[in-house]
Design a protein around this motif. Structure first.
Motif, PDB file in Angstrom:
ATOM      1  N   UNK A   1       0.832  -1.210   0.000  1.00  0.00           N
ATOM      2  CA  UNK A   1       0.000   0.000   0.000  1.00  0.00           C
ATOM      3  C   UNK A   1       0.866   1.259   0.000  1.00  0.00           C
ATOM      4  N   UNK A   2       1.971   1.207   0.732  1.00  0.00           N
ATOM      5  CA  UNK A   2       2.855   2.386   0.800  1.00  0.00           C
ATOM      6  C   UNK A   2       3.947   2.339  -0.264  1.00  0.00           C
ATOM      7  N   UNK A   3       3.929   1.293  -1.076  1.00  0.00           N
ATOM      8  CA  UNK A   3       4.899   1.097  -2.178  1.00  0.00           C
ATOM      9  C   UNK A   3       6.338   1.082  -1.684  1.00  0.00           C
ATOM     10  N   UNK A   4       6.554   0.427  -0.545  1.00  0.00           N
ATOM     11  CA  UNK A   4       7.905   0.336   0.014  1.00  0.00           C
ATOM     12  C   UNK A   4       8.681  -0.802  -0.644  1.00  0.00           C
ATOM     13  N   UNK A   5       8.006  -1.878  -0.986  1.00  0.00           N
ATOM     14  CA  UNK A   5       8.702  -3.044  -1.555  1.00  0.00           C
ATOM     15  C   UNK A   5       8.890  -4.109  -0.492  1.00  0.00           C
ATOM     16  N   UNK A   6       8.771  -5.375  -0.891  1.00  0.00           N
ATOM     17  CA  UNK A   6       8.859  -6.472   0.067  1.00  0.00           C
ATOM     18  C   UNK A   6      10.304  -6.775   0.423  1.00  0.00           C
ATOM     19  N   UNK A   7      10.473  -7.175   1.687  1.00  0.00           N
ATOM     20  CA  UNK A   7      11.820  -7.531   2.155  1.00  0.00           C
ATOM     21  C   UNK A   7      12.190  -8.882   1.554  1.00  0.00           C
ATOM     22  N   UNK A   8      13.317  -8.960   0.884  1.00  0.00           N
ATOM     23  CA  UNK A   8      13.675 -10.223   0.239  1.00  0.00           C
ATOM     24  C   UNK A   8      14.315 -11.185   1.221  1.00  0.00           C
ATOM     25  N   UNK A   9      14.008 -12.449   1.031  1.00  0.00           N
ATOM     26  CA  UNK A   9      14.661 -13.487   1.819  1.00  0.00           C
ATOM     27  C   UNK A   9      16.094 -13.641   1.311  1.00  0.00           C
ATOM     28  N   UNK A  10      16.893 -14.356   2.064  1.00  0.00           N
ATOM     29  CA  UNK A  10      18.291 -14.521   1.676  1.00  0.00           C
ATOM     30  C   UNK A  10      18.415 -15.438   0.472  1.00  0.00           C
ATOM     31  N   UNK A  11      19.518 -15.266  -0.283  1.00  0.00           N
ATOM     32  CA  UNK A  11      19.862 -16.226  -1.318  1.00  0.00           C
ATOM     33  C   UNK A  11      20.828 -17.200  -0.652  1.00  0.00           C
ATOM     34  N   UNK A  12      20.421 -18.465  -0.561  1.00  0.00           N
ATOM     35  CA  UNK A  12      21.211 -19.434   0.193  1.00  0.00           C
ATOM     36  C   UNK A  12      21.906 -20.440  -0.715  1.00  0.00           C
ATOM     37  N   UNK A  13      23.091 -20.873  -0.281  1.00  0.00           N
ATOM     38  CA  UNK A  13      23.840 -21.919  -0.987  1.00  0.00           C
ATOM     39  C   UNK A  13      24.178 -23.016   0.012  1.00  0.00           C
ATOM     40  N   UNK A  14      23.928 -24.257  -0.372  1.00  0.00           N
ATOM     41  CA  UNK A  14      24.173 -25.386   0.522  1.00  0.00           C
ATOM     42  C   UNK A  14      25.619 -25.860   0.412  1.00  0.00           C
ATOM     43  N   UNK A  15      26.229 -26.185   1.561  1.00  0.00           N
ATOM     44  CA  UNK A  15      27.602 -26.699   1.563  1.00  0.00           C
ATOM     45  C   UNK A  15      27.730 -27.818   2.588  1.00  0.00           C
ATOM     46  N   UNK A  16      28.718 -28.684   2.393  1.00  0.00           N
ATOM     47  CA  UNK A  16      28.982 -29.763   3.339  1.00  0.00           C
ATOM     48  C   UNK A  16      30.174 -29.414   4.224  1.00  0.00           C
ATOM     49  N   UNK A  17      30.080 -29.783   5.491  1.00  0.00           N
ATOM     50  CA  UNK A  17      31.214 -29.600   6.403  1.00  0.00           C
ATOM     51  C   UNK A  17      32.111 -30.829   6.253  1.00  0.00           C
ATOM     52  N   UNK A  18      33.430 -30.618   6.133  1.00  0.00           N
ATOM     53  CA  UNK A  18      34.314 -31.788   5.998  1.00  0.00           C
ATOM     54  C   UNK A  18      35.289 -31.940   7.162  1.00  0.00           C
ATOM     55  N   UNK A  19      35.569 -30.864   7.870  1.00  0.00           N
ATOM     56  CA  UNK A  19      36.482 -31.014   9.015  1.00  0.00           C
ATOM     57  C   UNK A  19      36.420 -29.807   9.937  1.00  0.00           C
ATOM     58  N   UNK A  20      36.994 -29.978  11.122  1.00  0.00           N
ATOM     59  CA  UNK A  20      37.118 -28.871  12.093  1.00  0.00           C
ATOM     60  C   UNK A  20      38.600 -28.736  12.437  1.00  0.00           C
ATOM     61  N   UNK A  21      39.044 -27.504  12.573  1.00  0.00           N
ATOM     62  CA  UNK A  21      40.436 -27.260  12.975  1.00  0.00           C
ATOM     63  C   UNK A  21      40.636 -27.777  14.406  1.00  0.00           C
ATOM     64  N   UNK A  22      41.657 -28.615  14.645  1.00  0.00           N
ATOM     65  CA  UNK A  22      41.868 -29.136  16.009  1.00  0.00           C
ATOM     66  C   UNK A  22      42.282 -28.063  17.021  1.00  0.00           C
ATOM     67  N   UNK A  23      42.738 -26.890  16.546  1.00  0.00           N
ATOM     68  CA  UNK A  23      43.298 -25.893  17.460  1.00  0.00           C
ATOM     69  C   UNK A  23      42.469 -24.623  17.606  1.00  0.00           C
ATOM     70  N   UNK A  24      41.402 -24.492  16.809  1.00  0.00           N
ATOM     71  CA  UNK A  24      40.575 -23.298  16.974  1.00  0.00           C
ATOM     72  C   UNK A  24      39.152 -23.607  16.510  1.00  0.00           C
ATOM     73  N   UNK A  25      38.241 -22.704  16.781  1.00  0.00           N
ATOM     74  CA  UNK A  25      36.840 -22.910  16.399  1.00  0.00           C
ATOM     75  C   UNK A  25      36.617 -22.450  14.960  1.00  0.00           C
ATOM     76  N   UNK A  26      36.993 -23.321  14.050  1.00  0.00           N
ATOM     77  CA  UNK A  26      36.730 -23.042  12.637  1.00  0.00           C
ATOM     78  C   UNK A  26      36.511 -24.371  11.923  1.00  0.00           C
ATOM     79  N   UNK A  27      35.778 -24.324  10.807  1.00  0.00           N
ATOM     80  CA  UNK A  27      35.486 -25.540  10.051  1.00  0.00           C
ATOM     81  C   UNK A  27      35.842 -25.318   8.578  1.00  0.00           C
ATOM     82  N   UNK A  28      35.939 -26.418   7.856  1.00  0.00           N
ATOM     83  CA  UNK A  28      36.193 -26.352   6.414  1.00  0.00           C
ATOM     84  C   UNK A  28      34.943 -26.853   5.696  1.00  0.00           C
TER      85      UNK A  28
END
Lengths: 266, 120
Positions: free
Chosen positions: A103-130
């Motif tokens: 009604x106010x011609x603001x425009x709809x908020x778009x949802x995110x564009x998502x991409x799927x990925x697989x986790x293959x490992x975690x760094x043994x020394x810090x909180x990060x993944x590949x």
């Protein structure tokens, strides 16, 4: 005959060791290519180990927690009913919001564009993944990473040709603005390693309680607004400190995650 | 030559397990550093064997499967191996007591190095 100190220092063994270490440190310039090649070679085995580890963990967890399962089920069913009622209320609000925007011609908020990925490992020394997506798939540094339940997991920090490293939100390098859901309380969420989070720099007079849910804030534009982060577990409020801080338990459980979504940003 | 190839293969499997399998079995987000454990037992049980290659293999793989400055994990393991050699020089009998003692001492040394590096 006494071997002099300098002869010992510059013995063949130490010189070789020194040169090898020097060569090793110089590989820092080729780290990305080296790691990409290694991950490419070991990707099938790592994927199998990661998924297998998750399944084996779930199996043993079910056995160990079998006594508590009934209680957990009851609590989950109750929570489910509460959430269904909440969804109905929010759906009505969403329709009203869309109608008003049109009604106010603001425009709809778009949802995110998502991409799927697989986790293959975690760094043994810090909180990060590949994960198994990289530059070739258009992944860039700074892409937020979430689970299928829109729980915030982290951000892409390093991108190789075929893989990417994701810093989890509990990584010590992570720091971003967050707020308490349904309240005005804002603060800075900091990673504390070992899947621990600290919600810091909260105004002394701000309202915050144990059990409060934290979500991302639009301030700083690191992450989209409203992604689930975690639950407040403990609050620290010292008289001598100008701010409050709280310990937060993240919603993500890495043991149960083998697929993640990346939010593509323009 | 065959022994070295076998050693590298074992360390490779350990590195894969450490990065892709063990994270599912953490206790307070901690899990054992298999490569450190393997190098410790290699040095403790066979004092005459060559240290350099196993430490280099193990450290190189840890550097590949983790972040930070490349080469630092190898350097850490080299220091730990040297520290372990130093302790073992004073031990005459290799029994269970000395095994536990040297393991925890070298583990503390290893963790201290990692902690110091994290700070800086």
């Amino acid at each position: 005959m006494e071997v002099s100190y300098w002869n010992k220092l510059f013995s063949k063994k130490f010189v070789i060791l020194f040169l090898v270490l020097l060569g090793l440190f110089s590989l820092n310039f080729f780290q990305r290519e080296l790691k990409n090649t290694l991950y490419k070679i070991s990707e099938p085995i790592q994927k199998f180990l990661w998924q297998g580890g998750g399944e084996i963990f779930s199996f043993f967890r079910a056995i160990l927690k079998s006594k508590d399962l009934e209680k957990e089920l009851e609590a989950t069913q109750l929570r489910n009913q509460e959430l269904l009622a909440e969804i109905t209320r929010l759906k009505a609000l969403k329709e009203e919001n869309e109608f008003l925007r049109e009604a106010l011609e603001i425009g709809l908020k778009e949802e995110f564009e998502l991409t799927l990925a697989n986790v293959i490992s975690k760094d043994p020394f810090e909180d990060s993944i590949i994960i198994d997506l990289g530059l070739k798939e258009g992944i860039l540094k700074g892409f937020p990473v979430i689970t299928s339940q829109k729980v915030l997991l982290g951000v892409v920090e390093e991108v190789y040709d075929d893989f990417s490293k994701v810093f989890l939100i509990s990584n010590r390098a992570m720091s971003f603005s967050a707020r308490v859901q349904d309240r005005e309380t804002k603060g800075v969420l900091k990673g504390n390693e070992n899947f621990e989070l600290i919600f810091d720099l909260i105004q002394r007079e701000a309202e915050i309680e144990k059990g409060d849910i934290l979500v991302t804030s639009v301030l700083g534009s690191v992450f989209p607004e409203g992604l689930l982060i975690g639950e407040v577990k403990e609050i620290e409020k010292l008289d001598i400190e100008p701010f409050q801080r709280a310990k937060v338990e993240p919603f993500f459980d890495l043991k149960k995650i083998d697929k993640v979504f990346l939010i593509r940003r323009p | 030559m065959l022994k070295n190839f076998f050693l590298f293969f074992i360390f490779y499997i350990l590195a894969l397990l450490e990065s892709s399998f063990l994270p599912h079995f953490t206790l307070i987000a901690l899990f054992p550093d298999l490569i450190f454990i393997a190098i410790f037992f290699l040095i403790f049980l066979d004092s005459k064997s060559d240290r350099f290659l196993p430490v280099f293999f193990g450290g190189f793989l840890l550097d590949l499967y983790s972040g930070g400055i490349f080469g630092l994990k190898t350097f850490n393991l080299l220091l730990v191996a040297t520290f372990l050699d130093f302790i073992l020089a004073f031990i005459r009998k290799r029994n269970l007591f000395w095994l536990i003692f040297t393991f925890f001492t070298s583990f503390l040394f290893y963790e201290s190095l990692l902690l110091l590096q994290k700070r800086f």
